[in-house]
Design an enzyme around this catalytic site. Structure first.
Site, short mmCIF file in Angstrom:
data_model
loop_
_atom_site.label_atom_id
_atom_site.label_comp_id
_atom_site.label_asym_id
_atom_site.label_seq_id
_atom_site.Cartn_x
_atom_site.Cartn_y
_atom_site.Cartn_z
N THR A 186 0.85 -1.19 0.00
CA THR A 186 0.00 0.00 0.00
C THR A 186 0.88 1.24 0.00
O THR A 186 2.09 1.15 0.18
CB THR A 186 -0.91 0.02 1.24
OG1 THR A 186 -0.08 0.16 2.40
CG2 THR A 186 -1.71 -1.27 1.35
N GLU A 332 -5.70 -4.21 -1.13
CA GLU A 332 -6.10 -5.35 -0.31
C GLU A 332 -7.19 -6.21 -0.94
O GLU A 332 -7.43 -7.33 -0.48
CB GLU A 332 -6.60 -4.84 1.05
CG GLU A 332 -5.52 -4.24 1.93
CD GLU A 332 -5.31 -2.75 1.72
OE1 GLU A 332 -4.81 -2.08 2.64
OE2 GLU A 332 -5.64 -2.25 0.62
N LYS A 441 -6.77 11.51 -2.46
CA LYS A 441 -6.50 10.69 -3.63
C LYS A 441 -6.39 11.58 -4.84
O LYS A 441 -7.35 12.18 -5.28
CB LYS A 441 -7.59 9.64 -3.83
CG LYS A 441 -7.07 8.33 -4.38
CD LYS A 441 -8.07 7.23 -4.24
CE LYS A 441 -7.43 5.87 -4.52
NZ LYS A 441 -8.40 4.77 -4.43
N TRP A 446 -2.68 7.80 -3.51
CA TRP A 446 -2.92 8.36 -2.19
C TRP A 446 -1.86 9.39 -1.82
O TRP A 446 -0.68 9.23 -2.10
CB TRP A 446 -2.92 7.27 -1.13
CG TRP A 446 -4.07 6.33 -1.18
CD1 TRP A 446 -4.03 5.02 -1.54
CD2 TRP A 446 -5.44 6.61 -0.86
NE1 TRP A 446 -5.28 4.46 -1.46
CE2 TRP A 446 -6.16 5.41 -1.04
CE3 TRP A 446 -6.12 7.75 -0.42
CZ2 TRP A 446 -7.52 5.33 -0.81
CZ3 TRP A 446 -7.47 7.67 -0.19
CH2 TRP A 446 -8.17 6.46 -0.38
#
Length: 544
Positions: A186, A332, A441, A446
């Site tokens: 991530t 995820e 975002k 991000w």
């Protein structure tokens, strides 16, 4: 229990490769690369070279479970790695080059990568990190010998020489379907980036779901242009599901954001479907509008990573007869969670009603168990009004983070806490309304508001800061830095923006700063970003 009498076969990426090699050997793979503006070969060629690569990796000493990193654009060599690495039992660790150098260092070391395959573009990143990566034994540049750039890196080779001395026969091992196949981190919006470890089984099931008629609706008649990067969430599984159905693939290389290159590839290769973040669609539409050109073969595009403005959807449909699909997911979730396609009977709705539905992220795909949970833990009804955190469970949803099995990322029922706040209407369409974490975002990537705040507060003329997202016509959102000056201190917006350079990733740096006398606070003393969003709700970024 009376057991069924049916055969079972492991769901592995190897099975996708072997099936495509037998059934669709003639299907083309076209790439734009640094050393070849239009490389062209077939799936048969790709898998032949994948076997050479597997032999080269074995000779180098890569064993089952070892992490093999890629730092690369979308092209045919990266495609070969997508198969050779997991099918030989190792783990393909795709790295996002847009991350800050400290994050790249953390990710490579946390994964214990043994070898890195990199595009020539990213050599400077690795040169700056080469003495901080103790587990990396070799770096392979995705090029041939003639195109190798000068570099200070040690233990380096080019891809073509690395595989050239090896035969194109390889005895692929029998792999348990739950064996790890890929690793993707991530963006680390809170703390260090977290690793999501995919399995062969999860990738195959995800590919099945992605190809369904109410999702990407893929077939051997399609020509797919994956603009979504292969370094992020397996390029939404397109390298796997395209081979599964025999669709031609067109890789844009480093030109994924260039409107002219995209138009050329779409028209010359007769692309029917493409997928990417809103930023690339804006670039394509701007080029088509300025040049007067059309893309008649393209009939649908898929938008993920950020909300797609209705104006983009309408222009695609009005000017080019292209239908735009929203989707939602995250690292995820592999990433497919929901997909927006019309249901039967919706053709009778008014245009306004259809537009409202199209702006939602979409319906859950079979295989994803999705629920909306309120702060008190109660599940919210699908009434289009009740909101709560999005929580998901399913066969391609991560059950824990790599080397972080004890985290609180899941609730007591095993559902992943996504951090997104949404409602779901009676038809099953989910609409993201907010985020539980104050991240921004921008262009599908991000940005951490907390890290920006911490960097800005380091300036001696700044007393307090807050960062919120504001609308942007190109990037969907950009950060707005709101700052309170220290007593008897003065600083301009330009000076504060310049101060951030080198402290955070360059593309994170805000273009706008708003100075205020004080920031609103909650009863517990925290900055109230809810109040700031109301205060600055009409503030729109003027940057391009």
């Amino acid at each position: 229990m009376l057991a069924g009498q049916m055969m079972t076969q492991p769901l592995t990426i190897t099975s996708i490769m072997q099936f495509a090699d037998r059934v669709f050997p003639e299907v083309e793979v076209v790439s734009f690369t640094a050393d070849n503006p239009r490389h062209r070969y077939t799936l048969k060629d790709a898998f032949k070279r994948a076997r050479q690569l597997a032999n080269a990796l074995a000779a180098f000493g890569i064993q089952t479970g070892d992490r093999v990193a890629t730092l690369a654009w979308n092209d045919y060599r990266h495609f070969e790695l997508y198969y050779a690495v997991p099918c030989s039992g190792a783990v393909c660790h795709t790295i996002n080059p847009r991350l800050f150098p400290e994050q790249l260092e953390y990710i490579i070391n946390h994964a214990d990568d043994k070898i890195i395959f990199t595009d020539p573009t990213f050599l400077p990143l690795l040169e700056n990190l080469q003495h901080k990566l103790p587990t990396v034994q070799k770096i392979i540049v995705l090029s041939d010998a003639a195109s190798m750039p000068q570099t200070t890196l040690q233990n380096i080779d080019n891809y073509e020489d690395f595989i050239s001395n090896y035969v194109d026969k390889f005895d692929w091992p029998e792999i348990d379907e739950n064996t790890a196949s890929g690793l993707c981190y991530t963006s680390g919006t809170t703390g260090n980036p977290k690793g999501v470890l995919y399995s062969h089984r999860s990738c195959v099931l995800h590919s099945y779901a992605a190809a369904l008629p109410d999702t990407m609706n893929l077939s051997s008649k399609d020509v797919i242009l994956p603009i979504v990067p292969m370094f992020h969430v397996n390029a939404w599984s397109i390298p796997y599901c395209a081979a599964m159905v025999g669709a031609k693939i067109v890789f844009p290389g480093s030109k994924m954001g260039d409107g002219e290159t995209l138009e050329t590839l779409i028209n010359s290769e007769q692309v029917t479907l493409s997928a990417g973040v809103p930023t690339v669609w804006l670039a394509l539409l701007n080029y088509l509008r300025d040049s007067g050109k059309k893309v008649p073969s393209l009939n649908r595009v898929i938008v993920g990573g950020a909300a797609c403005p209705l104006s983009i959807m309408e222009e695609f449909e009005r000017e080019h007869n292209i239908y735009t699909h929203h989707s939602w997911g995250m690292t995820e979730t592999s990433p497919l969670g929901v997909f927006n396609s019309p249901k039967a009977g919706m053709e009778n709705l008014s245009q306004d009603e259809l537009n409202k539905i199209r702006l939602k992220q979409g319906r859950p795909v079979f295989g994803v168990d999705l629920r909306i949970v309120a702060d008190d833990g109660s599940e919210q009804p699908w009434d289009g009004e009740s909101i709560g955190e999005v929580r998901v469970k399913g066969n391609w949803i991560c059950k824990s983070y790599y080397k972080l099995e004890g985290s609180d990322s899941h609730d007591n029922k095993g559902y992943l806490r996504t951090g997104d706040v949404a409602c779901i209407d009676q038809r099953g369409y989910m609409h993201i309304t907010d985020r539980t974490k104050d991240v921004i975002k921008s262009g599908g990537e991000w940005i951490s508001s907390i890290e920006l705040e911490n960097a800005a507060i380091g300036h001696p003329a700044i007393h307090e800061t807050a960062v919120i997202g504001i609308p942007h016509p190109k990037w969907s959102e950009r950060p707005l830095l709101i700052a309170v000056k220290a007593p008897d201190k003065n600083i301009s917006a330009t000076e504060l923006i310049a101060y951030l350079e080198g402290k955070v990733a360059k593309w994170w740096i805000p273009e706008e700063v708003a100075f205020v006398d004080k920031l609103p606070h909650t009863a517990t003393g925290k900055v109230s970003k809810k109040d700031l969003r109301i205060q600055f709700e009409k503030f729109t970024s003027s940057s391009s």
